[in-house]
Design a protein around this motif. Structure first.
Motif, PDB file in Angstrom:
ATOM      1  N   VAL A 230       0.861  -1.174   0.000  1.00 42.81           N
ATOM      2  CA  VAL A 230       0.000   0.000   0.000  1.00 42.81           C
ATOM      3  C   VAL A 230       0.900   1.228   0.000  1.00 42.81           C
ATOM      4  O   VAL A 230       1.779   1.357   0.854  1.00 42.81           O
ATOM      5  CB  VAL A 230      -0.921   0.013   1.241  1.00 42.81           C
ATOM      6  N   LYS A 231       0.690   2.117  -0.965  1.00 47.73           N
ATOM      7  CA  LYS A 231       1.545   3.302  -1.080  1.00 47.73           C
ATOM      8  C   LYS A 231       1.096   4.376  -0.092  1.00 47.73           C
ATOM      9  O   LYS A 231       0.459   5.360  -0.457  1.00 47.73           O
ATOM     10  CB  LYS A 231       1.525   3.826  -2.513  1.00 47.73           C
ATOM     11  N   THR A 232       1.408   4.159   1.174  1.00 46.50           N
ATOM     12  CA  THR A 232       1.084   5.133   2.203  1.00 46.50           C
ATOM     13  C   THR A 232       2.297   5.339   3.088  1.00 46.50           C
ATOM     14  O   THR A 232       3.128   4.442   3.254  1.00 46.50           O
ATOM     15  CB  THR A 232      -0.089   4.650   3.083  1.00 46.50           C
ATOM     16  N   GLU A 233       2.395   6.530   3.649  1.00 45.66           N
ATOM     17  CA  GLU A 233       3.450   6.804   4.626  1.00 45.66           C
ATOM     18  C   GLU A 233       3.038   6.338   6.015  1.00 45.66           C
ATOM     19  O   GLU A 233       3.857   5.873   6.796  1.00 45.66           O
ATOM     20  CB  GLU A 233       3.756   8.304   4.635  1.00 45.66           C
ATOM     21  N   VAL A 234       1.735   6.486   6.303  1.00 43.88           N
ATOM     22  CA  VAL A 234       1.210   6.079   7.608  1.00 43.88           C
ATOM     23  C   VAL A 234      -0.096   5.338   7.382  1.00 43.88           C
ATOM     24  O   VAL A 234      -0.966   5.810   6.632  1.00 43.88           O
ATOM     25  CB  VAL A 234       0.962   7.300   8.531  1.00 43.88           C
ATOM     26  N   LEU A 235      -0.255   4.178   7.979  1.00 49.03           N
ATOM     27  CA  LEU A 235      -1.504   3.424   7.944  1.00 49.03           C
ATOM     28  C   LEU A 235      -1.574   2.581   9.212  1.00 49.03           C
ATOM     29  O   LEU A 235      -0.802   1.646   9.393  1.00 49.03           O
ATOM     30  CB  LEU A 235      -1.586   2.536   6.696  1.00 49.03           C
ATOM     31  N   GLU A 236      -2.508   2.910  10.059  1.00 49.76           N
ATOM     32  CA  GLU A 236      -2.656   2.171  11.308  1.00 49.76           C
ATOM     33  C   GLU A 236      -4.087   2.297  11.803  1.00 49.76           C
ATOM     34  O   GLU A 236      -4.856   3.144  11.349  1.00 49.76           O
ATOM     35  CB  GLU A 236      -1.675   2.679  12.364  1.00 49.76           C
ATOM     36  N   GLY A 237      -4.447   1.420  12.766  1.00 46.93           N
ATOM     37  CA  GLY A 237      -5.788   1.439  13.322  1.00 46.93           C
ATOM     38  C   GLY A 237      -6.514   0.135  13.077  1.00 46.93           C
ATOM     39  O   GLY A 237      -5.986  -0.804  12.456  1.00 46.93           O
ATOM     40  N   ASN A 238      -7.758   0.053  13.539  1.00 45.87           N
ATOM     41  CA  ASN A 238      -8.555  -1.166  13.430  1.00 45.87           C
ATOM     42  C   ASN A 238      -9.945  -0.865  12.884  1.00 45.87           C
ATOM     43  O   ASN A 238     -10.559   0.146  13.241  1.00 45.87           O
ATOM     44  CB  ASN A 238      -8.698  -1.831  14.805  1.00 45.87           C
ATOM     45  N   ILE A 239     -10.420  -1.781  12.030  1.00 48.31           N
ATOM     46  CA  ILE A 239     -11.778  -1.701  11.485  1.00 48.31           C
ATOM     47  C   ILE A 239     -12.429  -3.059  11.677  1.00 48.31           C
ATOM     48  O   ILE A 239     -11.848  -4.091  11.304  1.00 48.31           O
ATOM     49  CB  ILE A 239     -11.777  -1.330   9.990  1.00 48.31           C
ATOM     50  N   SER A 240     -13.612  -3.084  12.238  1.00 49.71           N
ATOM     51  CA  SER A 240     -14.344  -4.341  12.408  1.00 49.71           C
ATOM     52  C   SER A 240     -15.739  -4.181  11.825  1.00 49.71           C
ATOM     53  O   SER A 240     -16.340  -3.103  11.896  1.00 49.71           O
ATOM     54  CB  SER A 240     -14.422  -4.735  13.884  1.00 49.71           C
ATOM     55  N   ALA A 241     -16.259  -5.282  11.242  1.00 48.32           N
ATOM     56  CA  ALA A 241     -17.576  -5.240  10.606  1.00 48.32           C
ATOM     57  C   ALA A 241     -18.301  -6.553  10.847  1.00 48.32           C
ATOM     58  O   ALA A 241     -17.690  -7.629  10.887  1.00 48.32           O
ATOM     59  CB  ALA A 241     -17.435  -4.984   9.109  1.00 48.32           C
ATOM     60  N   ASN A 242     -19.603  -6.448  11.003  1.00 50.13           N
ATOM     61  CA  ASN A 242     -20.474  -7.626  11.112  1.00 50.13           C
ATOM     62  C   ASN A 242     -21.811  -7.233  10.501  1.00 50.13           C
ATOM     63  O   ASN A 242     -22.627  -6.570  11.131  1.00 50.13           O
ATOM     64  CB  ASN A 242     -20.640  -8.047  12.576  1.00 50.13           C
ATOM     65  N   MET A 243     -22.036  -7.637   9.231  1.00 45.18           N
ATOM     66  CA  MET A 243     -23.206  -7.171   8.501  1.00 45.18           C
ATOM     67  C   MET A 243     -23.880  -8.314   7.755  1.00 45.18           C
ATOM     68  O   MET A 243     -23.210  -9.249   7.286  1.00 45.18           O
ATOM     69  CB  MET A 243     -22.802  -6.076   7.512  1.00 45.18           C
ATOM     70  N   LYS A 244     -25.207  -8.225   7.644  1.00 38.49           N
ATOM     71  CA  LYS A 244     -25.972  -9.203   6.884  1.00 38.49           C
ATOM     72  C   LYS A 244     -27.141  -8.507   6.216  1.00 38.49           C
ATOM     73  O   LYS A 244     -27.791  -7.630   6.807  1.00 38.49           O
ATOM     74  CB  LYS A 244     -26.483 -10.330   7.777  1.00 38.49           C
ATOM     75  N   LEU A 245     -27.419  -8.905   4.965  1.00 39.43           N
ATOM     76  CA  LEU A 245     -28.500  -8.318   4.185  1.00 39.43           C
ATOM     77  C   LEU A 245     -29.240  -9.430   3.456  1.00 39.43           C
ATOM     78  O   LEU A 245     -28.619 -10.309   2.852  1.00 39.43           O
ATOM     79  CB  LEU A 245     -27.946  -7.303   3.177  1.00 39.43           C
ATOM     80  N   GLN A 246     -30.576  -9.382   3.503  1.00 40.05           N
ATOM     81  CA  GLN A 246     -31.384 -10.403   2.832  1.00 40.05           C
ATOM     82  C   GLN A 246     -32.681  -9.769   2.366  1.00 40.05           C
ATOM     83  O   GLN A 246     -33.312  -8.993   3.091  1.00 40.05           O
ATOM     84  CB  GLN A 246     -31.680 -11.572   3.766  1.00 40.05           C
TER      85      GLN A 246
END
Length: 845
Positions: free
Chosen positions: A407-423
């Motif tokens: 990934v062409k970034t100088e800084v990349l940090e942190g957390n992402i969480s997901a829990n999704m459902k579609l019907q």
């Protein structure tokens, strides 16, 4: 010997003569057959530039050449491009077949640079539907017709060559475009009989677009195959077929039969290898540089099978399987890898309609930095009413992601969480019955920090949260941080399904809060292009000109900004402090709304320039190149010097305020347009209002110094005090008009009015009423020598200010004062000395 040579020469001459005559003998017949075949059977016109025959070029066969061949649809209003256009069409014909009534044996059929343009109108009408109905076909065409009206002229071919072809398909009813460039084809073999073999070799570049998005772009495709053909039964068997898409290998085998109106395929296509790394072959060449040093390990399986009957009412059975197991991706220059990649895709449809198709993706999973990500997706009834189910569960550690994927970034940090459902089903979206859709999910963000080469400062999201349902997305407290500035958002978004699927309006509510915002930080967050990057080193003059335009490295290059269509949002602003350069605005509180590409403010109050301001109005970006505004302002005791430094409008109309002091209040309405960089276009400004103040000290300039010459004690002062005024003004196309206003200058009464245009040209009138004891020494010394003038308490003295705001011209008018003195003297002296008094005053004034 001589006789033999003579006879031989005669024979050769006769042969050559025959070779010259025969083409001309049959030329009209062949050309007539071609034209008759086209015009009597299709709804199109045939155009050719040159039609030639030769027995020399392909001896002993007849060569037929047609230059600039074009087949044009008769409906030229909807179809402007020829259906088929080619540089040259060339045939080699067996001469002996010309004497046969049943067939024409073509040994070679070559198309040079053909362009095939297939089009479908917005109404669904195709340009290739040009075959006439049976009752439209003319049965009397040439002498060679059968008793039932059909042509007895048959064609057999042994070789078909296509060179540098372009085949395009544009469907305007569904916004699909498909193009094959550099399409080369070579087909060899007798295309007649019950038992023959054909070899086919082709290659091309394929581009496919849907909704103007390129899903394939110049992807090379090649095919090499051998086919056993039974033309009596129209049955074809693929014996061996090798295909590559980009460089992804495929093999095919099976049969294909044309049985009346039915097409009967039974073909299997699969990948001949089982290596996960083969997927690299699907990557376009333009992106392969990003895959240098990539290691891919795992098992790959791909197979497809089409079997059954295809006609106008039914489609054959289709089954496609794609699987990746135990996949592993590792870049040699990165410390971590993406592991446990598992992908399963199954597309199936039994014999019947396309609505029986089922797309099932039961598993897409992987592990990035020990964090698992899983997704699934399935669709049934895709044609009539898509029934869909989708889910996503996973966590991403962005620092680990950067260590696993380039990934062409100088800084990349942190957390992402997901829990999704579609019907749900598409008809529920069409009916806007979103409460019947099942949707649940949440997205959480913590400690995200991002910076790349386009940003001056990192962008941070300390925390963010979204809770999702079918009706709306609720935004929990979300923070956006740049440097020390933190902006918090809360609210909701609704109607997003109609916005995504039906281009309807996206609506919602948002509250925006912040303790401090430095506006220039946010405006300068993008790195602007340096002049040296725009001009070459050799072009020094261009660089210098560009440098002149660039104030500093922090210069903001602003493109046209436009509020997107289809947004309806209302919100609340609460910003404790906002800084722009040296301007501090505090206690910003009010309501805002976005509607119809307008930003609308309602009772937005704030403290600035040591005073208070309340504003309402709108900012319109429907024309992004020339945004407009329409605002009303109520200002209370704004410091004039602070306002001058911040307002280009005050700098434009009142440059004298630069070093003046005091406060001013205003109640005004103004509208106009701005440039796309938001700089004012003063010539479009219109409005009216009232300016008032209890006291202003004007910095001495040319006009105020002239006033000081009239009023005692003002000549030594750097400022001139103006007090107790309330002035009505109009602004028309940028031109200012001040209505007559009574005020006091240096404690003396004055009536002030006049105009000022866009160029700064002034025409102001000041009518002073100056007390005798306040006259300056110079004026008073003149007045005092006149007998009886001492009884006049106040003198009417006029002053006209012209020129420009930067170079004012002042002219003092003492005519009224002269008339006052003359009237007063005449009262005391009588009629005998009227003439002498007039001459005396003329000399003094």
């Amino acid at each position: 010997m001589k006789k033999a040579l003579k006879v031989g020469g005669i024979i050769v001459g006769v042969i050559i003569l025959v070779m010259l005559i025969v083409p001309f003998f049959f030329k009209d017949r062949i050309k007539k057959e071609v034209i008759v075949l086209v015009e009597n059977n299709v709804d199109a016109k045939l155009y050719t530039e040159e039609f030639s025959l030769s027995l020399f070029k392909s001896f002993p066969h007849l060569n037929v050449s047609i230059e600039d061949f074009k087949l044009v649809h008769n409906d030229t209003k909807n179809f402007t491009q020829p259906i088929v256009a080619l540089k040259r069409l060339e045939l080699d014909v067996n001469v002996s077949s010309l004497w046969k009534d049943k067939s024409l044996n073509i040994l070679k059929f070559e198309l040079v640079e053909p362009n095939v343009a297939l089009e479908v109108t917005k109404e669904g009408k195709p340009n290739w539907d040009i075959v006439k109905n049976s009752e439209e076909v003319t049965t009397t065409t040439t002498d060679e017709t059968t008793s039932d009206g059909g042509s007895s002229f048959g064609v057999n071919m042994e070789s078909v060559i296509m060179d540098q072809a372009t085949v395009s398909y544009i469907d305007r009813s569904s916004n699909i475009q498909f193009v094959m460039n550099n399409f080369n084809l070579q087909l060899n073999g007798k295309m007649t009989g019950a038992n023959t073999a054909l070899s086919l070799e082709t290659n091309s570049n394929i581009t496919c677009l849907y909704e103007d998005v390129a899903y394939l772009s110049h992807v090379p495709v090649s095919l090499l195959t051998t086919v056993k053909a039974n033309f009596d039964e129209m049955l074809f068997e693929i014996v061996k077929s090798d295909m590559t898409i980009q460089s992804f290998p495929l093999v095919a085998q099976g049969t294909f039969q044309m049985d009346g109106n039915n097409y009967v395929p039974n073909i299997k296509v699969s990948c001949p290898t089982s290596s996960f790394a083969e997927l690299l072959g699907l990557v376009p060449n333009a992106y392969k540089s990003y895959l240098d040093g990539l290691e891919m390990i795992g098992k790959l399986a791909f197979s497809s099978h089409i079997e059954g009957v295809y006609n106008e009412s039914t489609f054959p059975k289709v089954e496609v399987k794609f699987e990746v197991k135990d996949g592993h991706i590792k870049y040699k220059d990165l410390p971590e890898s993406v592991e446990n990649i598992d992908v399963r895709v199954h597309v199936s449809k039994p014999q019947g309609g396309l609505d029986l198709t089922k797309v099932d993706v039961p598993m897409v999973s992987m592990v990035i930095g020990k964090q698992p990500i899983k997704a699934s997706f399935s669709v049934t009834q895709p044609m009539s009413n898509p029934n869909f189910v989708a889910s996503l569960v996973g966590n991403i550690n962005l620092s680990t992601l950067k260590n696993s994927v380039p990934v062409k970034t100088e800084v990349l940090e942190g957390n992402i969480s997901a829990n999704m459902k579609l019907q749900g089903t598409m008809d529920l979206i069409d009916k806007e019955a979103y409460d019947q859709l099942y949707m649940s999910g949440e997205l959480r963000v913590n400690g995200v920090k991002y910076k790349d080469s386009t940003l001056r400062y990192p962008i941070e999201i300390p925390k963010a949260g979204m809770d999702m349902s079918a009706k709306k997305i609720t935004l929990q407290e979300t923070q956006l941080k740049v440097k020390s500035d933190i902006i918090s958002f809360t609210g909701y978004i609704q109607n997003y399904f109609p916005y995504i699927f039906k281009d309807k309006t996206l609506s919602g509510h948002m509250s925006v809060m912040s303790k401090h915002i430095d506006a220039k930080t946010w405006m300068n967050i993008m790195v602007s292009e340096k002049p040296e990057q725009i001009a070459t080193v050799a072009d020094k003059k261009a660089v210098k000109e560009e440098v002149k335009k660039t104030v500093s490295q922090d210069t903001v290059v602003v493109d046209a900004v436009q509020i997107p269509k289809g947004l309806e949002f209302d919100g609340f602003l609460n910003i404790a402090s906002l800084k722009y350069d040296d301007i501090i605005v505090s206690d910003i509180v009010g309501n805002a709304k976005i509607s119809n590409q307008k930003a609308i403010l309602s009772n937005l109050s704030m403290r600035l320039w040591n005073g208070a301001l309340v504003s309402s109005g709108s900012f319109n970006t429907q024309n992004a190149e020339e945004p407009s505004f329409d605002f009303s302002f109520k200002a209370d005791k704004i410091q004039i010097t602070e306002a001058y430094r911040a307002s280009k409008t005050i700098q434009k109309y009142a440059p004298i305020a630069k070093e003046s002091s005091g406060d001013i209040s205003a109640d005004m309405k103004i509208n106009g347009t701005l440039a796309k960089d938001f700089s004012p276009k003063f010539k479009t400004f219109n409005g009216k209002g009232v300016l008032s103040s209890s006291e202003i000290n004007l910095k001495a300039d040319k006009s105020t110094k002239e006033i000081a010459k009239l009023i005692q004690g003002e000549g030594s002062s750097d400022h001139l005090k103006v007090s107790e005024f309330s002035a009505n003004f109009d602004l028309e196309n940028g031109n200012l008009r001040i209505h007559p206003v009574n005020t006091k200058v240096a404690g003396q009464k004055v009536l002030f009015y006049g105009t000022q245009n866009l160029e700064g040209e002034m025409n102001y009138q000041c009518d002073f009423l100056i007390a005798r004891e306040k006259l300056s020494k110079d004026v008073k010394s003149v007045v005092d020598i006149i007998p009886g003038a001492s009884t006049i308490k106040e003198y009417n003295i006029g002053m006209r200010i012209t020129g420009t705001t930067n170079d004012p011209k002042v002219k003092v008018d003492l005519s009224k004062a002269k008339k006052q003195i003359q009237q007063e003297l005449e009262k005391k002296a009588g009629n005998k000395v009227k003439g002498e008094i007039g001459n005396l005053l003329k000399g003094l004034f």
